[in-house]
Design an enzyme around this catalytic site. Structure first.
Site, PDB file in Angstrom:
ATOM      1  N   VAL A   9      -1.000  25.604 -12.885  1.00  0.00           N
ATOM      2  CA  VAL A   9       0.200  25.621 -12.045  1.00  0.00           C
ATOM      3  C   VAL A   9       1.153  26.671 -12.588  1.00  0.00           C
ATOM      4  O   VAL A   9       1.439  26.697 -13.785  1.00  0.00           O
ATOM      5  CB  VAL A   9       0.904  24.241 -12.049  1.00  0.00           C
ATOM      6  CG1 VAL A   9       2.196  24.292 -11.245  1.00  0.00           C
ATOM      7  CG2 VAL A   9      -0.024  23.167 -11.500  1.00  0.00           C
ATOM      8  N   CYS A  10       1.629  27.545 -11.703  1.00  0.00           N
ATOM      9  CA  CYS A  10       2.670  28.490 -12.120  1.00  0.00           C
ATOM     10  C   CYS A  10       3.718  28.550 -11.019  1.00  0.00           C
ATOM     11  O   CYS A  10       3.604  27.857 -10.016  1.00  0.00           O
ATOM     12  CB  CYS A  10       2.099  29.860 -12.439  1.00  0.00           C
ATOM     13  SG  CYS A  10       1.494  30.762 -11.024  1.00  0.00           S
ATOM     14  N   SER A  11       4.726  29.365 -11.204  1.00  0.00           N
ATOM     15  CA  SER A  11       5.826  29.332 -10.245  1.00  0.00           C
ATOM     16  C   SER A  11       5.392  29.773  -8.853  1.00  0.00           C
ATOM     17  O   SER A  11       5.746  29.141  -7.877  1.00  0.00           O
ATOM     18  CB  SER A  11       7.025  30.144 -10.741  1.00  0.00           C
ATOM     19  OG  SER A  11       6.607  31.373 -11.244  1.00  0.00           O
TER      20      SER A  11
END
Length: 102
Positions: A9-11
């Site tokens: 998960v990243c921005s």
């Protein structure tokens, strides 16, 4: 042995896509059956529901979400080591995920 599903998960889901491909190459080279994919933080809940990952790996830029995810999901949640992330060390991130899943 069942395939391990690893969710990053990243921005925005962009910066981790290169890391995903490096992790997949490392998994193939090591003979690991792993499904690895990245998603944007905004879509993480949908992906958890549809993909049922074995572990959630948070990019360093979304580490502030760690406690929130830990409260809401019943799988391990880890923050990707910043050096490994910055250097795109897919094999290190993969190994960390597999060590935690067990």
């Amino acid at each position: 042995m069942a395939a391990k599903t690893i969710m990053l998960v990243c921005s925005a889901g962009m910066s981790t896509s290169l890391l995903v491909s490096k992790m997949q190459k490392a998994a193939e080279a090591d003979g690991q059956d792993a499904k690895i994919f990245a998603t944007a933080a905004a879509d993480a809940d949908n992906k958890i529901a549809s993909e049922h990952p074995d572990i959630l790996m948070l990019g360093p830029q979304v580490r502030f979400m760690l406690d929130d995810f830990k409260k809401r999901v019943d799988i391990p949640v880890e923050v990707i080591n910043m050096q490994d992330y910055g250097m795109m060390r897919g094999e290190k991130v993969l190994q960390h995920a597999l060590d935690v899943i067990g």
